[in-house]
Design an enzyme around this catalytic site. Structure first.
Site, PDB file in Angstrom:
ATOM      1  N   LYS A  81      -3.772  15.915 -16.349  1.00 34.04           N
ATOM      2  CA  LYS A  81      -4.947  14.911 -16.086  1.00 34.04           C
ATOM      3  C   LYS A  81      -5.379  15.188 -14.579  1.00 34.04           C
ATOM      4  CE  LYS A  81      -2.202  12.008 -13.806  1.00 34.04           C
ATOM      5  NZ  LYS A  81      -2.537  11.171 -12.486  1.00 34.04           N
ATOM      6  N   ALA A 115      -0.709   3.727  -7.833  1.00 40.09           N
ATOM      7  CA  ALA A 115       0.424   2.806  -7.102  1.00 40.09           C
ATOM      8  C   ALA A 115      -0.242   1.550  -6.410  1.00 40.09           C
ATOM      9  CB  ALA A 115       0.857   3.945  -6.032  1.00 40.09           C
TER      10      ALA A 115
END
Length: 406
Positions: free
Chosen positions: A230, A177
Site C-alpha cells: 500500500k 501514528a
C-alpha cells in the site's frame, strides 16, 4: 524466571518489550503501556528500546532522548506533545531492554533487524514470540523473490543461539501514528498463528475497545504484504495530488492499486493468502488512509513539486546536474533522499525502498506488464518519467484467478 510456556499457558505472566521508539513505535507504546498496566497476566513495566540521540531543549541545554522520555514521559523528537504511560521505560541497551521478554514488538526500519536480532535472540525468553509492525518487504537476491519480514525475523531469531522456534506475527492496519496517539478511533489487524491462548493474549495487549479495535486473522502473508504494497500505491496517490488531479482520479488509482496488491500476493504467496484479508483494516482501510494521510503520499507530493519546479522529467538519458553529468536515476534518488530529510524529521520513507524491491521482482519474473500501475509509479519515481503519466498506469489487466472474488 518463567515456569511455563507463555504461548500455551493462560497463567503465564507476559513480559513485553518494544524494539523501536520512532513515531509509530511511540504511538503504539501509548496503547501497549496502558494495556500492560491493566492486564493481570502481563508485567506492568514495558521496556522500549531507544536509539540514543542528543536533543536540544528549549532552554538551550542538551539532553539524551532516553532521559527525556523517562523524566518527562514524552518522545519530544518523534511524537511531541503526546504523553507516554509512565510504565513505558526507555532503555538504550537493546539486550537489557529485551531480557526475559515473552513478546517482542518490532517497530523499526527493517534494514536494522539483522544486527538487532543477533543480539537479542540470546536474552529473550526461550518460548518468546514476536509481532512485527514493520511495513515493508525483504528480497531474496539469489532467487529474485520477495520475502516476508516476519519470516526473516523468525528465521534469524531461531538460528544458532536463539529460541528453538520463534514465531512472528504482524500488526497492520489503517493506523496513522499521530491519530492513534491522539486516541482517535481506528481499527487494526493482528495476523498470527501462535495458537491459543497466545493469539488472544497477544490481541489483548494491543486492543482497546474504545479507540484501537484489533481483529485477528491467521493470514500473515496477506496482511504483511498489504502493509508493504500500500505504500507503493500511496506514492502514486502523492503524484496525483502533486499534479492537482482530484478525488475521482485518486479513487481510480486506489481501486486499481488494491487489485494489483491482491494479484502480487496471490502470485508470490499463493493459496495461503485469503481474499477476505483485503477487506480487513490491513487491506482496503490501510490503503485508503495511507493514500490520504500517510508519509509516503506526503513525500511523493513533495517530490512532484520539486521535479516540476526544476523541469526534471522525461527521459532516462543522462542530464546535466550542476557541474557534473549524472543519470536521471541518481537525480531521483538524491531528490527522494532530500525529501525524506526535509519532510520526515528523522523518520524513514519505506515506500520507495519497497518500490525498488518490487520492481526487481517484477522485472526478474517478466511480470512488469501485469502490474501497469506499480510499473508506472517506478518509472516516475526512478526513471524520470513525467508525473502526468501516472494516469496511464490506472488500468486493470487480467483477473487474479478464476476463483477470486476480488
Amino acid at each position: 524466571m518463567y515456569e511455563s510456556n507463555p504461548q500455551n499457558s493462560a497463567d503465564q505472566v507476559e513480559r513485553v518489550c518494544i524494539v523501536g521508539s520512532g513515531n509509530w513505535g511511540s504511538a503504539i507504546a501509548t496503547i501497549v503501556g496502558a494495556n500492560c498496566e491493566r492486564l493481570e497476566n502481563v508485567t506492568t513495566r514495558v521496556n522500549m528500546w531507544v536509539y540514543e540521540e542528543e536533543i536540544e531543549r528549549p532552554d538551550g541545554s542538551i539532553r539524551p532522548l532516553s532521559e527525556i522520555i523517562n523524566d518527562e514521559h514524552e518522545n519530544v523528537k518523534y511524537l511531541p506533545n503526546v504523553k507516554l504511560p509512565q510504565n513505558i521505560v526507555a532503555v538504550t541497551d537493546v539486550c537489557e531492554a529485551c531480557e526475559g521478554a515473552t513478546l517482542v514488538i518490532f517497530v523499526l526500519p527493517h534494514q536494522f533487524l539483522p544486527g538487532i536480532i543477533d543480539k537479542i535472540k540470546h536474552v529473550i525468553h526461550p518460548s518468546s514470540r514476536g509481532v512485527s509492525l514493520i511495513k515493508g518487504l525483504d528480497f531474496d537476491e539469489a532467487n529474485k523473490l520477495p520475502t516476508l519480514i516476519s519470516s526473516n525475523i523468525s528465521k534469524w531469531m531461531t538460528s544458532s543461539g536463539g529460541p528453538r522456534e520463534f514465531q512472528c506475527g504482524v500488526l497492520m492496519g489503517a493506523n496513522v501514528a499521530q491519530n492513534v496517539a491522539m486516541k482517535e478511533v481506528c481499527e487494526s489487524t493482528l495476523a498470527s498463528s501462535f495458537g491459543q491462548p497466545a493469539d488472544e493474549q497477544t490481541r489483548d495487549i494491543f486492543h482497546d475497545e474504545k479507540t484501537f479495535r484489533v481483529q485477528h486473522v491467521e493470514d500473515v502473508a496477506g496482511a504483511e504484504a498489504c502493509g508493504a504494497l500500500k505504500n507503493v500505491v500511496a506514492l502514486g496517490a502523492g503524484f496525483v495530488d502533486g499534479i492537482g488531479l482530484g478525488s475521482n482520479t485518486k479513487a481510480a488509482l486506489m481501486r486499481v492499486g488494491l487489485k494489483e496488491m491482491a494479484k502480487f500476493c496471490k502470485i508470490f504467496w499463493g493459496t495461503s493468502v485469503r481474499d477476505s484479508t483485503f477487506f480487513e483494516s490491513c487491506g482496503m482501510a490501510d490503503l485508503i488512509t495511507t493514500c490520504f494521510g500517510g508519509r509516503n503520499r506526503k513525500c511523493a507530493e513533495a517530490f512532484t513539486k520539486i521535479v516540476l519546479a526544476e523541469d526534471h522529467t522525461g527521459s532516462s538519458e543522462n542530464t546535466q546536474c550542476g557541474d557534473e553529468i549524472c543519470s536521471t536515476e541518481k537525480y531521483c534518488m538524491d531528490t527522494w533522499r532530500n525529501v525524506e530529510t526535509d519532510v520526515l524529521n528523522g523518520q524513514k520513507l519505506q515506500g520507495t525502498l519497497t518500490l525498488l524491491e518490487v520492481q526487481v521482482v517484477l522485472a526478474s519474473q517478466g511480470l512488469e506488464h501485469e502490474f501497469p500501475l506499480m510499473s508506472t509509479i517506478y518509472d516516475i519515481a526512478f526513471r524520470g518519467a513525467p508525473v502526468s503519466t501516472i494516469v496511464d498506469g490506472i488500468i486493470v489487466t487480467d483477473k487474479i484467478s478464476s476463483s477470486s472474488n476480488l
